[in-house]
Motif scaffolding. Sequence first.
Motif, PDB file in Angstrom:
ATOM      1  N   ARG A   1     -13.535  -1.934   0.289  1.00 28.11           N
ATOM      2  CA  ARG A   1     -12.306  -2.642   0.685  1.00 28.11           C
ATOM      3  C   ARG A   1     -12.614  -3.869   1.537  1.00 28.11           C
ATOM      4  O   ARG A   1     -11.965  -4.901   1.407  1.00 28.11           O
TER       5      ARG A   1
ATOM      6  N   GLY B   1       0.841  -1.212   0.000  1.00 29.98           N
ATOM      7  CA  GLY B   1       0.000   0.000   0.000  1.00 29.98           C
ATOM      8  C   GLY B   1       0.874   1.258   0.000  1.00 29.98           C
ATOM      9  O   GLY B   1       0.662   2.183  -0.781  1.00 29.98           O
TER      10      GLY B   1
ATOM     11  N   ARG C   1      -6.645   9.283   4.330  1.00 28.30           N
ATOM     12  CA  ARG C   1      -6.508   8.606   3.041  1.00 28.30           C
ATOM     13  C   ARG C   1      -7.830   8.676   2.298  1.00 28.30           C
ATOM     14  O   ARG C   1      -8.881   8.506   2.889  1.00 28.30           O
TER      15      ARG C   1
ATOM     16  N   ARG D   1      -2.482 -10.518  -1.348  1.00 28.59           N
ATOM     17  CA  ARG D   1      -3.902 -10.216  -1.154  1.00 28.59           C
ATOM     18  C   ARG D   1      -4.790 -10.998  -2.115  1.00 28.59           C
ATOM     19  O   ARG D   1      -5.997 -10.869  -2.059  1.00 28.59           O
TER      20      ARG D   1
ATOM     21  N   GLY E   1     -11.087   1.647  -3.695  1.00 29.24           N
ATOM     22  CA  GLY E   1     -11.009   0.575  -2.699  1.00 29.24           C
ATOM     23  C   GLY E   1     -10.860  -0.790  -3.323  1.00 29.24           C
ATOM     24  O   GLY E   1     -10.987  -1.812  -2.642  1.00 29.24           O
ATOM     25  N   LEU E   2     -10.564  -0.811  -4.643  1.00 27.35           N
ATOM     26  CA  LEU E   2     -10.374  -2.094  -5.336  1.00 27.35           C
ATOM     27  C   LEU E   2      -8.904  -2.500  -5.292  1.00 27.35           C
ATOM     28  O   LEU E   2      -8.035  -1.647  -5.083  1.00 27.35           O
ATOM     29  N   LEU E   3      -8.629  -3.769  -5.520  1.00 29.01           N
ATOM     30  CA  LEU E   3      -7.239  -4.202  -5.580  1.00 29.01           C
ATOM     31  C   LEU E   3      -6.612  -3.737  -6.896  1.00 29.01           C
ATOM     32  O   LEU E   3      -7.252  -3.751  -7.946  1.00 29.01           O
ATOM     33  N   VAL E   4      -5.359  -3.357  -6.800  1.00 35.83           N
ATOM     34  CA  VAL E   4      -4.573  -3.023  -7.990  1.00 35.83           C
ATOM     35  C   VAL E   4      -4.239  -4.354  -8.686  1.00 35.83           C
ATOM     36  O   VAL E   4      -3.978  -5.352  -7.996  1.00 35.83           O
TER      37      VAL E   4
ATOM     38  N   ASP F   1      -9.064   6.545   0.466  1.00 37.10           N
ATOM     39  CA  ASP F   1      -9.785   5.267   0.552  1.00 37.10           C
ATOM     40  C   ASP F   1     -10.221   4.929   1.980  1.00 37.10           C
ATOM     41  O   ASP F   1     -10.689   3.833   2.244  1.00 37.10           O
TER      42      ASP F   1
ATOM     43  N   LEU G   1       2.652   1.636  -3.326  1.00 41.13           N
ATOM     44  CA  LEU G   1       1.733   2.120  -4.373  1.00 41.13           C
ATOM     45  C   LEU G   1       1.410   3.595  -4.167  1.00 41.13           C
ATOM     46  O   LEU G   1       1.391   4.373  -5.127  1.00 41.13           O
TER      47      LEU G   1
ATOM     48  N   TYR H   1      -7.801   2.460  -9.016  1.00 39.97           N
ATOM     49  CA  TYR H   1      -8.198   1.274  -8.238  1.00 39.97           C
ATOM     50  C   TYR H   1      -8.155   1.595  -6.745  1.00 39.97           C
ATOM     51  O   TYR H   1      -9.065   1.244  -5.997  1.00 39.97           O
TER      52      TYR H   1
HETATM   53  P1  AMP Z   1      -3.222  -0.740   2.264  1.00 34.68           P
HETATM   54  O1  AMP Z   1      -2.415   0.467   2.593  1.00 34.68           O
HETATM   55  O2  AMP Z   1      -2.478  -2.026   2.526  1.00 34.68           O
HETATM   56  O3  AMP Z   1      -4.593  -0.721   2.889  1.00 34.68           O
HETATM   57  O4  AMP Z   1      -3.461  -0.706   0.676  1.00 34.68           O
HETATM   58  C1  AMP Z   1      -4.151   0.361   0.071  1.00 34.68           C
HETATM   59  C2  AMP Z   1      -4.616  -0.006  -1.320  1.00 34.68           C
HETATM   60  O5  AMP Z   1      -3.494  -0.332  -2.143  1.00 34.68           O
HETATM   61  C3  AMP Z   1      -5.504  -1.236  -1.385  1.00 34.68           C
HETATM   62  O6  AMP Z   1      -6.863  -0.939  -1.119  1.00 34.68           O
HETATM   63  C4  AMP Z   1      -5.304  -1.647  -2.849  1.00 34.68           C
HETATM   64  O7  AMP Z   1      -5.983  -0.779  -3.732  1.00 34.68           O
HETATM   65  C5  AMP Z   1      -3.816  -1.392  -3.032  1.00 34.68           C
HETATM   66  N1  AMP Z   1      -3.011  -2.577  -2.645  1.00 34.68           N
HETATM   67  C6  AMP Z   1      -2.132  -2.688  -1.610  1.00 34.68           C
HETATM   68  N2  AMP Z   1      -1.571  -3.900  -1.575  1.00 34.68           N
HETATM   69  C7  AMP Z   1      -2.107  -4.599  -2.609  1.00 34.68           C
HETATM   70  C8  AMP Z   1      -1.946  -5.934  -3.091  1.00 34.68           C
HETATM   71  N3  AMP Z   1      -1.117  -6.812  -2.492  1.00 34.68           N
HETATM   72  N4  AMP Z   1      -2.670  -6.287  -4.179  1.00 34.68           N
HETATM   73  C9  AMP Z   1      -3.499  -5.435  -4.799  1.00 34.68           C
HETATM   74  N5  AMP Z   1      -3.721  -4.170  -4.395  1.00 34.68           N
HETATM   75  C10 AMP Z   1      -3.018  -3.747  -3.299  1.00 34.68           C
END
Ligand code: AMP
Length: 214
Positions: free
Chosen positions: A167, A33, A156, A89, A57-60, A158, A36, A53
């Motif tokens: 999410r 996260g 954030r 994830r 709140g979607l996965l990348v 999201d 990204l 994405y």
């Molecule tokens: P986090 O900070 O871990 O909550 O991640 C924030 C956002 O980054 C997530 O909601 C996804 O959009 C993206 N993200 C982070 N890690 C992954 C992963 N392993 N696979 C896909 N998307 C991810």
Amino acid sequence: MRRIVFLGSPGAGKGTQAAALAQELSVAHLSTGDLLRAAVAGKTPLGTEADGYIRKGLLVPDDLVVQILRERLDHPDTSDGFLLDGFPRTLAQAELLDRFVPLDDVIAFEIPEELLIERLTQRRLCPVCKTVYNVVTAPPRIAGHCDRDGAALEQRSDDLPDAVRTRIAVYHRQTEPVLKFYQDRGRLRTLDARGTPEEVRARLRALLGLPATP
Ligand code: AMP
């Protein structure tokens, strides 16, 4: 050398624990996260593609996340081990990791769903030092400003209610199979992630066989 993976829903407190533990164990804290978001802020091509994405709140897509993580794993500071926070994830990510990197500990943070929405929507971050606050349970001394460096705290995009709901749904659909993947292989250990960061830290230390006080 220790290679640790933290799994668990958004808002379970993985990031908070990961930052402290990685520092204590002198291993790299790898948050996909954070990687990204840095790419988004830096307006790299990958960041620009990932941005939409993340906001929703979607996965990348797996290929982008794997690319950014691979680049990070090439950095020499991962040679003493790492703590993966937010990866894998999806099942595809878990299978890929399994093929290339041996893991020592896989810990799943468990927390009742009703606590998650509250934790996420109350979360604020320091953009400079990344310290995490909760406006209700762990507020900064001066409202809206980081205790460490005085920077204006941010929310954030999201962590707004619509994205939070997405999410959590995405977690159930795409990430829970990852827990089963490790469980089926006898690798998964669960952590009760309710309570204060200090309480969770004490349980985590016990689970990892670390002495009670750092
Ligand atoms: P986090 O900070 O871990 O909550 O991640 C924030 C956002 O980054 C997530 O909601 C996804 O959009 C993206 N993200 C982070 N890690 C992954 C992963 N392993 N696979 C896909 N998307 C991810």
